[in-house]
Scaffold this motif. Sequence first.
Motif, PDB file in Angstrom:
ATOM      1  N   VAL A   3      -0.737   1.538  -4.207  1.00 38.79           N
ATOM      2  CA  VAL A   3      -1.710   0.968  -3.278  1.00 38.79           C
ATOM      3  C   VAL A   3      -0.953   0.421  -2.085  1.00 38.79           C
ATOM      4  N   LEU A   4      -1.355   0.804  -0.906  1.00 40.03           N
ATOM      5  CA  LEU A   4      -0.691   0.312   0.299  1.00 40.03           C
ATOM      6  C   LEU A   4      -1.710  -0.327   1.225  1.00 40.03           C
ATOM      7  N   ILE A   5      -1.382  -1.528   1.655  1.00 39.41           N
ATOM      8  CA  ILE A   5      -2.212  -2.199   2.646  1.00 39.41           C
ATOM      9  C   ILE A   5      -1.338  -2.395   3.873  1.00 39.41           C
ATOM     10  N   PRO A   7      -1.846  -3.854   7.465  1.00 39.51           N
ATOM     11  CA  PRO A   7      -2.634  -4.394   8.569  1.00 39.51           C
ATOM     12  C   PRO A   7      -1.896  -4.211   9.895  1.00 39.51           C
ATOM     13  N   GLN A  29      -6.267  -9.504  -1.886  1.00 40.73           N
ATOM     14  CA  GLN A  29      -5.388  -9.518  -0.706  1.00 40.73           C
ATOM     15  C   GLN A  29      -6.136  -9.058   0.539  1.00 40.73           C
ATOM     16  N   GLN A  32      -8.194 -11.857   1.697  1.00 46.43           N
ATOM     17  CA  GLN A  32      -7.372 -12.859   2.410  1.00 46.43           C
ATOM     18  C   GLN A  32      -7.112 -12.414   3.851  1.00 46.43           C
ATOM     19  N   LEU A  33      -6.838 -11.117   4.010  1.00 42.45           N
ATOM     20  CA  LEU A  33      -6.560 -10.617   5.354  1.00 42.45           C
ATOM     21  C   LEU A  33      -7.800 -10.683   6.239  1.00 42.45           C
TER      22      LEU A  33
ATOM     23  N   ALA B  99       1.076  -8.467   3.352  1.00 40.73           N
ATOM     24  CA  ALA B  99      -0.077  -9.102   2.704  1.00 40.73           C
ATOM     25  C   ALA B  99       0.379  -9.998   1.554  1.00 40.73           C
ATOM     26  N   GLY B 100      -0.316 -11.087   1.383  1.00 40.59           N
ATOM     27  CA  GLY B 100       0.005 -11.993   0.274  1.00 40.59           C
ATOM     28  C   GLY B 100      -0.322 -13.418   0.655  1.00 40.59           C
ATOM     29  N   SER B 101      -0.548 -14.230  -0.368  1.00 43.31           N
ATOM     30  CA  SER B 101      -0.933 -15.617  -0.122  1.00 43.31           C
ATOM     31  C   SER B 101       0.298 -16.514  -0.152  1.00 43.31           C
ATOM     32  N   ASP B 104       1.915 -16.327  -3.503  1.00 38.93           N
ATOM     33  CA  ASP B 104       2.785 -15.148  -3.653  1.00 38.93           C
ATOM     34  C   ASP B 104       4.139 -15.427  -3.018  1.00 38.93           C
ATOM     35  N   ARG B 120       4.510  -4.486  -6.351  1.00 38.36           N
ATOM     36  CA  ARG B 120       3.558  -4.386  -5.239  1.00 38.36           C
ATOM     37  C   ARG B 120       4.232  -4.777  -3.924  1.00 38.36           C
ATOM     38  N   ALA B 124       5.031  -2.553  -0.616  1.00 31.69           N
ATOM     39  CA  ALA B 124       4.602  -2.986   0.720  1.00 31.69           C
ATOM     40  C   ALA B 124       5.778  -3.003   1.691  1.00 31.69           C
TER      41      ALA B 124
END
Lengths: 107, 286
Positions: A3-5, A7, A29, A32-33, B99-101, B104, B120, B124
């Motif tokens: 899985v790739l996000i 932004p 995620q 969150q974005l 991405a991440g909080s 994280d 993950r 990324a």
Amino acid sequence: MRVLILPTFYAHHLELSVSGRLSLCTATQVAQLLRLAHCYYRYPLVNLELSRATTSQHAADVLRTAIQSERTHGLRIELTATVQARALLEARCVSPSSAITRRIGFP
Amino acid sequence: MSALRIWGPRLIWLVLWALIGCGRDSPASVAKQSLADRLDALGPRVVLVYVDLSASVPATVWDRPLLRLATELSPGDRVVLYPIHERAPDGPLLDTLIAGSGADRLSATLGLSTRESRRRHQDATEALGSALATAAHGARALARVPRTAIIDAVCHAATVAQSTTTGGDVVAVMMTDGIEESQYANTALQAPTVTHAIALARRLRSRGVCATKGAWPRIRIVGVRHASDTPSLIRWWLALLGALGYTAALGDVSTYPLGPILGDGGSGARVARDPGPGGSRPHAGS
């Protein structure tokens, strides 16, 4: 399937491209974005690209809730998705105004 | 009388600790400052990456540093890629975010991430590294620039850092061979001396170029090399930045082969090792 996000911030909108199978965590995620777009743009617009992503029912529930919540907070979301994903995501996305209209009995 | 016996020594200890704690450079205040610094280091960073696209630099030379930079990032970090042209860049080539909080990020920093979240994050960062390299290649294919205004890129980074309102650490990474070929100077033709750098800085300030009043970003110049005299080029950059108002350390200007790209104290926990050509993949957070 990975899985790739990715932004990408543009001058006036955030492009959010997701590929692969969305898990609950990835959906969180993405949520969150979506929330983050408020921090970076005065008139936030997100182009959410899900045409190369598949999603489970739970992940779709999380995403749908996030999209609905952010739309009520003024975020404009342009969704690009497969027919199946779109159906999962937007089936119960009801804007507050239309919900009120339905409740008080107007057509 | 017995109360005085009990409370007297306690009162003396209290006064002593208060005196120790109130001193400016006391151990307590130093510890407090150190803790504040550590907490600041945990916040998300804005990393401005400037890549030299001039004809003197080989096409694929920044691929590995860009991939390595991506592995040094943590969830929440924002990366903005700019080209180094003959003038200040108009817009970014790529502006993205890991991405991440905050949770994280903390887990990755402290090495508490689960295997799944490490995988993950690794995916990324790999995707980000290749996206950065692709963007740099695309920009290079469009325009091969004969001149390299690195000073303009440095000033641009200072301007961006001052207008950044997120409050996090701003790092400007200049991926360049360090040879300035612009309207200001040409270090390929002229020997880069400290005197020349100071005179150039004075000239720039008098013209209003790079006249920054706010805080500078942390600047890292990566990949500096000169055909004949690399140390003198490094001294030239240190002197120039110093005269412009930014105090750079020797470790902030690195030659090839590379050390850590971001070079902050906390990065050691985030980067495992240099992936190397064809080597095994690094494990972020390990």
